[in-house]
Design a protein around this motif. Structure first.
Motif, PDB file in Angstrom:
ATOM      1  N   ILE A   1       0.840  -1.202   0.000  1.00  0.00           N
ATOM      2  CA  ILE A   1       0.000   0.000   0.000  1.00  0.00           C
ATOM      3  C   ILE A   1       0.873   1.250   0.000  1.00  0.00           C
ATOM      4  CG2 ILE A   1      -1.677   1.338   1.323  1.00  0.00           C
ATOM      5  CD1 ILE A   1      -2.830  -1.407   2.258  1.00  0.00           C
ATOM      6  N   SER A   2       1.895   1.274   0.828  1.00  0.00           N
ATOM      7  CA  SER A   2       2.797   2.433   0.903  1.00  0.00           C
ATOM      8  C   SER A   2       3.496   2.680  -0.422  1.00  0.00           C
ATOM      9  CB  SER A   2       3.830   2.227   2.006  1.00  0.00           C
ATOM     10  OG  SER A   2       3.218   2.220   3.265  1.00  0.00           O
ATOM     11  N   ASN A   3       3.967   1.614  -1.060  1.00  0.00           N
ATOM     12  CA  ASN A   3       4.622   1.759  -2.362  1.00  0.00           C
ATOM     13  C   ASN A   3       3.661   2.292  -3.420  1.00  0.00           C
ATOM     14  OD1 ASN A   3       7.098   0.929  -1.423  1.00  0.00           O
ATOM     15  ND2 ASN A   3       6.844  -1.189  -2.096  1.00  0.00           N
ATOM     16  N   PHE A   4       2.423   1.840  -3.372  1.00  0.00           N
ATOM     17  CA  PHE A   4       1.412   2.342  -4.310  1.00  0.00           C
ATOM     18  C   PHE A   4       1.196   3.838  -4.103  1.00  0.00           C
ATOM     19  CE2 PHE A   4      -3.001   3.469  -5.195  1.00  0.00           C
ATOM     20  CZ  PHE A   4      -3.084   3.142  -6.534  1.00  0.00           C
ATOM     21  N   ILE A   5       1.075   4.260  -2.849  1.00  0.00           N
ATOM     22  CA  ILE A   5       0.851   5.671  -2.539  1.00  0.00           C
ATOM     23  C   ILE A   5       2.039   6.521  -2.983  1.00  0.00           C
ATOM     24  CG2 ILE A   5       0.608   7.319  -0.630  1.00  0.00           C
ATOM     25  CD1 ILE A   5      -1.082   5.148   0.798  1.00  0.00           C
ATOM     26  N   LYS A   6       3.240   6.021  -2.800  1.00  0.00           N
ATOM     27  CA  LYS A   6       4.441   6.767  -3.197  1.00  0.00           C
ATOM     28  C   LYS A   6       4.473   7.031  -4.702  1.00  0.00           C
ATOM     29  CE  LYS A   6       7.373   5.092   0.506  1.00  0.00           C
ATOM     30  NZ  LYS A   6       8.454   4.180   0.875  1.00  0.00           N
ATOM     31  N   LYS A   7       3.872   6.137  -5.488  1.00  0.00           N
ATOM     32  CA  LYS A   7       3.877   6.274  -6.944  1.00  0.00           C
ATOM     33  C   LYS A   7       2.808   7.236  -7.455  1.00  0.00           C
ATOM     34  CE  LYS A   7       5.705   1.658  -7.718  1.00  0.00           C
ATOM     35  NZ  LYS A   7       5.429   0.314  -8.244  1.00  0.00           N
ATOM     36  N   LEU A   8       1.878   7.635  -6.596  1.00  0.00           N
ATOM     37  CA  LEU A   8       0.815   8.540  -7.017  1.00  0.00           C
ATOM     38  C   LEU A   8       1.365   9.930  -7.291  1.00  0.00           C
ATOM     39  CD1 LEU A   8      -1.997   7.547  -4.483  1.00  0.00           C
ATOM     40  CD2 LEU A   8      -1.778   6.849  -6.864  1.00  0.00           C
ATOM     41  N   THR A   9       0.708  10.635  -8.175  1.00  0.00           N
ATOM     42  CA  THR A   9       1.149  11.990  -8.517  1.00  0.00           C
ATOM     43  C   THR A   9       0.426  13.059  -7.693  1.00  0.00           C
ATOM     44  OG1 THR A   9      -0.453  12.078 -10.326  1.00  0.00           O
ATOM     45  CG2 THR A   9       1.773  11.315 -10.859  1.00  0.00           C
ATOM     46  N   ILE A  10      -0.408  12.645  -6.748  1.00  0.00           N
ATOM     47  CA  ILE A  10      -1.105  13.613  -5.899  1.00  0.00           C
ATOM     48  C   ILE A  10      -0.409  13.698  -4.541  1.00  0.00           C
ATOM     49  CG2 ILE A  10      -3.336  13.227  -7.013  1.00  0.00           C
ATOM     50  CD1 ILE A  10      -4.095  11.590  -4.471  1.00  0.00           C
ATOM     51  N   ASN A  11      -0.678  14.758  -3.827  1.00  0.00           N
ATOM     52  CA  ASN A  11      -0.134  14.956  -2.495  1.00  0.00           C
ATOM     53  C   ASN A  11      -0.765  13.958  -1.521  1.00  0.00           C
ATOM     54  OD1 ASN A  11       0.675  15.952   0.010  1.00  0.00           O
ATOM     55  ND2 ASN A  11       0.568  18.076  -0.688  1.00  0.00           N
ATOM     56  N   LYS A  12       0.027  13.329  -0.685  1.00  0.00           N
ATOM     57  CA  LYS A  12      -0.469  12.314   0.253  1.00  0.00           C
ATOM     58  C   LYS A  12      -1.531  12.882   1.189  1.00  0.00           C
ATOM     59  CE  LYS A  12       0.861   8.994   3.733  1.00  0.00           C
ATOM     60  NZ  LYS A  12       1.873   8.417   4.566  1.00  0.00           N
ATOM     61  N   GLU A  13      -1.457  14.167   1.513  1.00  0.00           N
ATOM     62  CA  GLU A  13      -2.437  14.783   2.406  1.00  0.00           C
ATOM     63  C   GLU A  13      -3.845  14.814   1.807  1.00  0.00           C
ATOM     64  OE1 GLU A  13       0.763  16.159   2.057  1.00  0.00           O
ATOM     65  OE2 GLU A  13       1.239  15.174   3.959  1.00  0.00           O
ATOM     66  N   LYS A  14      -3.937  14.609   0.502  1.00  0.00           N
ATOM     67  CA  LYS A  14      -5.251  14.588  -0.147  1.00  0.00           C
ATOM     68  C   LYS A  14      -5.939  13.232  -0.035  1.00  0.00           C
ATOM     69  CE  LYS A  14      -4.543  18.331  -3.350  1.00  0.00           C
ATOM     70  NZ  LYS A  14      -4.816  18.824  -4.689  1.00  0.00           N
ATOM     71  N   ILE A  15      -5.230  12.229   0.449  1.00  0.00           N
ATOM     72  CA  ILE A  15      -5.822  10.903   0.632  1.00  0.00           C
ATOM     73  C   ILE A  15      -6.624  10.936   1.933  1.00  0.00           C
ATOM     74  CG2 ILE A  15      -5.387   8.452   1.013  1.00  0.00           C
ATOM     75  CD1 ILE A  15      -2.809   8.810  -0.622  1.00  0.00           C
ATOM     76  N   LEU A  16      -7.931  10.750   1.816  1.00  0.00           N
ATOM     77  CA  LEU A  16      -8.813  10.826   2.978  1.00  0.00           C
ATOM     78  C   LEU A  16      -8.909   9.506   3.729  1.00  0.00           C
ATOM     79  CD1 LEU A  16     -11.694  12.911   1.385  1.00  0.00           C
ATOM     80  CD2 LEU A  16      -9.719  13.730   2.690  1.00  0.00           C
ATOM     81  N   ASN A  17      -8.936   8.410   3.016  1.00  0.00           N
ATOM     82  CA  ASN A  17      -9.078   7.082   3.610  1.00  0.00           C
ATOM     83  C   ASN A  17      -8.401   6.053   2.727  1.00  0.00           C
ATOM     84  OD1 ASN A  17     -10.898   7.439   5.933  1.00  0.00           O
ATOM     85  ND2 ASN A  17     -12.365   8.089   4.373  1.00  0.00           N
ATOM     86  N   ILE A  18      -8.025   4.951   3.345  1.00  0.00           N
ATOM     87  CA  ILE A  18      -7.566   3.772   2.619  1.00  0.00           C
ATOM     88  C   ILE A  18      -8.521   2.658   3.001  1.00  0.00           C
ATOM     89  CG2 ILE A  18      -5.735   2.062   2.367  1.00  0.00           C
ATOM     90  CD1 ILE A  18      -3.745   4.309   3.033  1.00  0.00           C
ATOM     91  N   ASN A  19      -9.125   2.029   2.026  1.00  0.00           N
ATOM     92  CA  ASN A  19     -10.092   0.967   2.283  1.00  0.00           C
ATOM     93  C   ASN A  19      -9.516  -0.371   1.858  1.00  0.00           C
ATOM     94  OD1 ASN A  19     -12.469   2.588   3.134  1.00  0.00           O
ATOM     95  ND2 ASN A  19     -12.063   3.518   1.150  1.00  0.00           N
ATOM     96  N   VAL A  20      -9.674  -1.365   2.714  1.00  0.00           N
ATOM     97  CA  VAL A  20      -9.172  -2.709   2.456  1.00  0.00           C
ATOM     98  C   VAL A  20     -10.319  -3.683   2.672  1.00  0.00           C
ATOM     99  CG1 VAL A  20      -7.520  -4.474   3.176  1.00  0.00           C
ATOM    100  CG2 VAL A  20      -6.851  -2.066   3.240  1.00  0.00           C
ATOM    101  N   ASN A  21     -10.579  -4.527   1.690  1.00  0.00           N
ATOM    102  CA  ASN A  21     -11.589  -5.577   1.837  1.00  0.00           C
ATOM    103  C   ASN A  21     -10.953  -6.798   2.475  1.00  0.00           C
ATOM    104  OD1 ASN A  21     -13.682  -4.149   0.640  1.00  0.00           O
ATOM    105  ND2 ASN A  21     -13.116  -4.831  -1.405  1.00  0.00           N
ATOM    106  N   VAL A  22     -11.605  -7.320   3.495  1.00  0.00           N
ATOM    107  CA  VAL A  22     -11.124  -8.516   4.182  1.00  0.00           C
ATOM    108  C   VAL A  22     -12.258  -9.528   4.193  1.00  0.00           C
ATOM    109  CG1 VAL A  22     -10.245  -9.441   6.351  1.00  0.00           C
ATOM    110  CG2 VAL A  22      -9.602  -7.150   5.649  1.00  0.00           C
ATOM    111  N   SER A  23     -11.986 -10.716   3.674  1.00  0.00           N
ATOM    112  CA  SER A  23     -13.017 -11.755   3.678  1.00  0.00           C
ATOM    113  C   SER A  23     -13.052 -12.443   5.033  1.00  0.00           C
ATOM    114  CB  SER A  23     -12.736 -12.770   2.572  1.00  0.00           C
ATOM    115  OG  SER A  23     -11.511 -13.420   2.839  1.00  0.00           O
ATOM    116  N   GLY A  24     -14.130 -13.142   5.271  1.00  0.00           N
ATOM    117  CA  GLY A  24     -14.258 -13.882   6.521  1.00  0.00           C
ATOM    118  C   GLY A  24     -15.092 -13.120   7.534  1.00  0.00           C
TER     119      GLY A  24
END
Length: 62
Positions: A8-31
């Motif tokens: 997840i961190s590596n994906f965010i680092k590759k984004l061209t937007i400022n990290k402060e603009k990310i409001l939430n990170i959502n992860v689907n977990v089964s079970g």
């Protein structure tokens, strides 16, 4: 857990937007997951706190 957070961190680092603009990170977990408390009862249940709290701490965002 560490590998998931690394991916997840590596994906965010590759984004061209400022990290402060990310409001939430959502992860689907089964079970079995309690949506109110955030506890996962089938995966990532090795801590005594909600998975959402663990991820927020490791990733530095909600």
């Amino acid at each position: 857990m560490n590998e998931l957070c690394r991916l997840i961190s590596n994906f965010i680092k590759k984004l061209t937007i400022n990290k402060e603009k990310i409001l939430n990170i959502n992860v689907n977990v089964s079970g079995r997951v309690n949506p109110e408390s955030g506890y996962s009862f089938s995966q990532f249940n090795f801590e005594e706190r909600p998975l959402a709290d663990v991820l927020a701490e490791k990733l530095g965002t909600k």
